[in-house]
Design a protein around this motif. Structure first.
Motif, PDB file in Angstrom:
ATOM      1  N   LEU A  46       0.823  -1.209   0.000  1.00  0.00           N
ATOM      2  CA  LEU A  46       0.000   0.000   0.000  1.00  0.00           C
ATOM      3  C   LEU A  46       0.861   1.264   0.000  1.00  0.00           C
ATOM      4  O   LEU A  46       0.553   2.235  -0.707  1.00  0.00           O
ATOM      5  CB  LEU A  46      -0.932  -0.007   1.214  1.00  0.00           C
ATOM      6  N   ILE A  47       1.951   1.260   0.771  1.00  0.00           N
ATOM      7  CA  ILE A  47       2.821   2.445   0.834  1.00  0.00           C
ATOM      8  C   ILE A  47       3.488   2.684  -0.523  1.00  0.00           C
ATOM      9  O   ILE A  47       3.495   3.808  -1.044  1.00  0.00           O
ATOM     10  CB  ILE A  47       3.874   2.280   1.942  1.00  0.00           C
ATOM     11  N   LEU A  50       0.901   3.933  -3.022  1.00  0.00           N
ATOM     12  CA  LEU A  50       0.509   5.335  -2.846  1.00  0.00           C
ATOM     13  C   LEU A  50       1.607   6.287  -3.305  1.00  0.00           C
ATOM     14  O   LEU A  50       1.344   7.260  -4.021  1.00  0.00           O
ATOM     15  CB  LEU A  50       0.166   5.587  -1.376  1.00  0.00           C
ATOM     16  N   SER A  53       1.921   6.220  -7.098  1.00  0.00           N
ATOM     17  CA  SER A  53       0.776   6.854  -7.757  1.00  0.00           C
ATOM     18  C   SER A  53       0.868   8.374  -7.664  1.00  0.00           C
ATOM     19  O   SER A  53       0.601   9.079  -8.650  1.00  0.00           O
ATOM     20  CB  SER A  53      -0.527   6.361  -7.123  1.00  0.00           C
ATOM     21  N   VAL A  54       1.245   8.892  -6.501  1.00  0.00           N
ATOM     22  CA  VAL A  54       1.360  10.348  -6.341  1.00  0.00           C
ATOM     23  C   VAL A  54       2.431  10.906  -7.268  1.00  0.00           C
ATOM     24  O   VAL A  54       2.210  11.897  -7.988  1.00  0.00           O
ATOM     25  CB  VAL A  54       1.672  10.704  -4.868  1.00  0.00           C
ATOM     26  N   PHE A 188      -5.468   8.442 -10.873  1.00  0.00           N
ATOM     27  CA  PHE A 188      -4.733   8.061  -9.666  1.00  0.00           C
ATOM     28  C   PHE A 188      -5.121   6.651  -9.214  1.00  0.00           C
ATOM     29  O   PHE A 188      -4.261   5.829  -8.887  1.00  0.00           O
ATOM     30  CB  PHE A 188      -5.016   9.063  -8.551  1.00  0.00           C
ATOM     31  N   ILE A 189      -6.409   6.364  -9.206  1.00  0.00           N
ATOM     32  CA  ILE A 189      -6.869   5.046  -8.755  1.00  0.00           C
ATOM     33  C   ILE A 189      -6.373   3.959  -9.700  1.00  0.00           C
ATOM     34  O   ILE A 189      -5.898   2.893  -9.264  1.00  0.00           O
ATOM     35  CB  ILE A 189      -8.405   5.020  -8.639  1.00  0.00           C
ATOM     36  N   PHE A 192      -2.779   3.398  -9.089  1.00  0.00           N
ATOM     37  CA  PHE A 192      -2.600   2.672  -7.834  1.00  0.00           C
ATOM     38  C   PHE A 192      -2.854   1.182  -8.037  1.00  0.00           C
ATOM     39  O   PHE A 192      -2.082   0.328  -7.555  1.00  0.00           O
ATOM     40  CB  PHE A 192      -3.552   3.232  -6.778  1.00  0.00           C
ATOM     41  N   ALA A 246     -10.819  -0.848  -5.539  1.00  0.00           N
ATOM     42  CA  ALA A 246     -10.296   0.374  -6.160  1.00  0.00           C
ATOM     43  C   ALA A 246     -10.909   0.596  -7.543  1.00  0.00           C
ATOM     44  O   ALA A 246     -11.261   1.724  -7.904  1.00  0.00           O
ATOM     45  CB  ALA A 246      -8.774   0.286  -6.261  1.00  0.00           C
TER      46      ALA A 246
END
Length: 536
Positions: A46-47, A50, A53-54, A188-189, A192, A246
């Motif tokens: 998850l980290i 994220l 993705s950012v 973004f989704i 991710f 998601a």
């Protein structure tokens, strides 16, 4: 085809044995999801997802804004090169950066031996390294998804802000970005999802550095002793639920968030002058192209020509033996043949199934058609390595001699990428009025004749585009093949992976160079021959 591996995966998550072996029912596999190892992998996944993705959204959207909304001078060149980087396979990109950034790689050798600045050493086998390489891989996707909304947005809103006295950066922050909000969230989704389901980059960079993501842990549980197929299946189900949720959120945002940014009143696009920031725009665009495409290709070509790896090109012993080996090796030639068969035949099967599914759900719409639409879209939320594990479970029990055949490989690839075909073809089919077919029926044509003479010619561009997408996706796919291939069904991506696992950087690089050139040549030919691909 789609439901079988998903159902088999769920079945396997409740079993104590490997696929095809007798066992008992259990919930222990799901209890294993609460173990410290799995929870740590989930947190890491998850980290990394994220952060990647950012970074990808910021860089990809910025490049799209520079190219399409400013007086940037090299837009056509940047668009073409980003298109090439989009088709640059992820595992080949990871290989190149391992050669550069590994502890004994080119960068660290130069830092230590040439510059004597050991404090600048870097290690690609870390979470930061994974984020960096995956960002390079995902930025082209973000650019392509944001290019349409940015270039298609009516400039009348920005002109109104300029008229009101707003400065360029105020227009960007208060008008442009808010209007792109739903597109940004959707992109973004999707980024991710593509990041957390990624297998090749986390495996190549994470396994040596003991950075484990969920897809990597699933692979390790199946490929290395002691194996635990049940826990691997449970991890696959958990990962699929995360990606599925998601995707569901992305679909909801896409359908609910509708801001009108294209109006009937045409506005004249006023390009934003870059002024003193032109150097920064050039640095960002060409810096990304250098890091994500040019340098990896140069490094792979250099490595493929060395007899023994050395950082200093003046000390290298150059040879073509790696390319000669590829030509003379029966297993390598067979992997090329397998790849062409799987890509060519599989893409045709996928397009045919996609066309039939679209006609069934968009034209016939019998009772229960929404269930088919849901099932066909399932692979969007199932990572490739999870799908491969599901197929491993499924065809270990089904009375079909498919394991170890190219047919199973085609089934895996078609299942994984079928939504590409349905989305591409369906997007055009919904725009075709059914009255055109009805007019043919009134004039005596049968339903089949109406489809053949009216509908098919109108959807031919999207069918061609779908075949193009599937062929390219199949050619570079590795995640759904890594658990189901055999010696006789290995494709190019598997052969490259095997050479690199054996630390044979020269052969792996040579085969990667050849495969990449084939991809680029195929892409150029298809874009020249297929109008839909050229427009996309």
């Amino acid at each position: 085809m789609v439901a079988i591996p998903v159902v088999a995966l769920v079945y396997g998550s409740f079993r104590t044995s490997a696929p095809g072996l007798p066992g008992e029912w259990t919930l222990q596999n799901y209890a294993g999801l609460a173990s410290s190892g799995v929870l740590s992998s989930m947190t890491t996944t998850l980290i990394i997802g994220l952060f990647t993705s950012v970074i990808s959204i910021v860089v990809g959207t910025t490049i799209a804004l520079i190219v399409h909304r400013t007086d940037f001078r090299y837009g056509n060149i940047v668009v073409a090169l980003i298109g090439l980087s989009f088709y640059f396979p992820s595992f080949i990109l990871a290989m190149a950066w391992i050669i550069v950034g590994a502890p004994g790689g080119i960068y660290n050798t130069i830092i230590d031996d040439v510059l004597g600045m050991s404090w600048l050493r870097a290690d690609i086998y870390t979470s930061a390294g994974i984020v960096f390489v995956m960002s390079l891989h995902q930025v082209p996707f973000v650019y392509l998804t944001m290019r349409g909304p940015i270039s298609g947005m009516d400039p009348i809103y920005e002109e109104a802000a300029n008229t009101a006295g707003a400065k360029p950066h105020q227009v960007l922050l208060r008008v442009t970005l808010p209007l792109l909000g739903y597109s940004l969230i959707s992109s973004f989704i999707l980024t991710f999802v593509m990041t957390i389901e990624q297998f090749a980059i986390p495996a190549l960079l994470g396994i040596p550095g003991q950075v484990t993501m969920l897809a990597t842990q699933l692979y390790l549980l199946v490929r290395f002793t002691p194996t635990d197929y049940g826990l691997a299946a449970a991890i696959g189900v958990a990962l699929s639920l995360i990606t599925g949720a998601a995707i569901w959120a992305q679909r909801r945002i896409t359908t609910a968030g509708r801001l009108t940014t294209v109006t009937g009143k045409a506005g004249r696009l006023k390009l934003i002058p870059l002024g003193r920031w032109r150097w920064a725009a050039n640095l960002l665009c060409f810096g990304f192209i250098f890091l994500g495409l040019v340098m990896p290709m140069v490094i792979l070509i250099y490595t493929s020509l060395l007899k023994w790896f050395t950082v200093n090109p003046l000390e290298g012993m150059y040879t073509l033996r790696n390319y000669i080996f590829i030509w003379e090796s029966a297993s390598t030639v067979r992997s090329f043949t397998n790849t062409l068969i799987v890509s060519g035949v599989g893409a045709a099967v996928g397009v045919t199934l996609g066309l039939l599914c679209c006609y069934f759900t968009l034209r016939l719409q019998p009772r229960g058609y929404r269930a088919l639409d849901f099932v066909v879209s399932l692979p969007f939320g199932v990572p490739g390595v999870v799908l491969g594990l599901g197929l491993l479970w499924a065809y270990a029990y089904l009375p079909l001699p498919l394991y170890g055949t190219l047919t199973l490989m085609i089934i895996a690839f078609v299942t994984r990428f079928l939504p590409y075909a349905t989305e591409t073809i369906g997007g055009q089919m919904v725009q075709i009025d059914k009255s055109l077919e009805e007019a043919a029926w009134v004039n005596g044509a049968t339903r089949a004749q109406g489809i053949w003479r009216i509908l098919l010619p109108l959807v031919t561009p999207s069918v061609q585009g779908a075949y193009f997408l599937l062929f390219m996706a199949f050619f570079r796919e590795i995640s759904s093949a890594i658990l189901i291939y055999s010696v006789h069904t290995a494709v190019i991506s598997i052969s490259i992976w095997s050479f690199f696992e054996q630390a044979n950087w020269g052969l792996a690089s040579a085969l990667a160079v050849v495969a990449t050139l084939i991809i680029f040549i195929a892409m150029a030919l298809i874009m020249r021959l297929v109008p839909t691909a050229r427009r996309g």
